[in-house]
Design a protein around this motif. Structure first.
Motif, PDB file in Angstrom:
ATOM      1  N   GLN A   1      -3.659   3.233   0.382  1.00 15.66           N
ATOM      2  CA  GLN A   1      -4.257   3.061  -0.938  1.00 15.66           C
ATOM      3  C   GLN A   1      -3.524   1.992  -1.730  1.00 15.66           C
ATOM      4  O   GLN A   1      -2.292   1.934  -1.736  1.00 15.66           O
ATOM      5  CB  GLN A   1      -4.200   4.375  -1.726  1.00 15.66           C
TER       6      GLN A   1
ATOM      7  N   TYR B   1       0.815  -1.206   0.000  1.00 13.41           N
ATOM      8  CA  TYR B   1       0.000   0.000   0.000  1.00 13.41           C
ATOM      9  C   TYR B   1       0.852   1.261   0.000  1.00 13.41           C
ATOM     10  O   TYR B   1       1.832   1.362   0.747  1.00 13.41           O
ATOM     11  CB  TYR B   1      -0.912   0.026   1.224  1.00 13.41           C
TER      12      TYR B   1
ATOM     13  N   ARG C   1      -3.788   7.434   5.519  1.00  9.89           N
ATOM     14  CA  ARG C   1      -4.558   6.814   4.447  1.00  9.89           C
ATOM     15  C   ARG C   1      -3.724   5.739   3.785  1.00  9.89           C
ATOM     16  O   ARG C   1      -2.537   5.963   3.525  1.00  9.89           O
ATOM     17  CB  ARG C   1      -4.954   7.879   3.422  1.00  9.89           C
TER      18      ARG C   1
ATOM     19  N   ASP D   1      -8.995   1.587  -0.444  1.00  6.69           N
ATOM     20  CA  ASP D   1      -8.758   2.911   0.115  1.00  6.69           C
ATOM     21  C   ASP D   1      -9.256   2.923   1.563  1.00  6.69           C
ATOM     22  O   ASP D   1     -10.448   2.752   1.799  1.00  6.69           O
ATOM     23  CB  ASP D   1      -9.498   3.961  -0.715  1.00  6.69           C
TER      24      ASP D   1
END
Length: 120
Positions: A99, A32, A97, A108
């Motif tokens: 992603q 990620y 975050r 997400d």
């Protein structure tokens, strides 16, 4: 279940330093891209810093370049934001975050946020 848990809540004086951590679980962390965002009262959420997967390439908002450093430890499933020379305008809720773009799916995930207060 995916969880991103930020830590490092703090009150710091202008010019001070603070390190935020975001521990991830439920994902293959090294796959990620990770980012830090922030949102101050009455303002839109903005990107602060980004680090790619598995790590090495970073990007920063102009307002924090030279003061903030994003890093990650894939062995600990954790991303960090080292914040130096803090200014009152850095005060905000900071979010991490995660992603991953795996066509055609975009994964997400957001953390719950952690408050950073910069005041004398």
């Amino acid at each position: 279940q995916v969880q991103l848990v930020e830590s490092g809540v703090g009150l710091v004086q202008p010019g001070g330093s603070l390190r935020l951590s975001c521990a991830a679980s439920g994902i293959i962390f090294s796959n990620y891209a990770m980012s830090w965002y922030r949102q101050a009262p009455g303002k839109e959420r903005e990107l602060v810093a980004h680090i790619n997967s598995p790590g090495g390439t970073t990007d920063y908002a102009d307002s924090v370049k030279g003061r903030f450093t994003i890093s990650r430890d894939n062995t600990k499933n954790t991303v960090y934001l080292q914040m130096n020379s803090l200014k009152p305008e850095d005060a905000a809720v900071y979010y991490c975050r995660a992603q991953l773009r795996s066509f055609p799916i975009i994964y997400d995930y957001w953390g719950q946020g952690t408050q950073v207060t910069v005041a004398s």
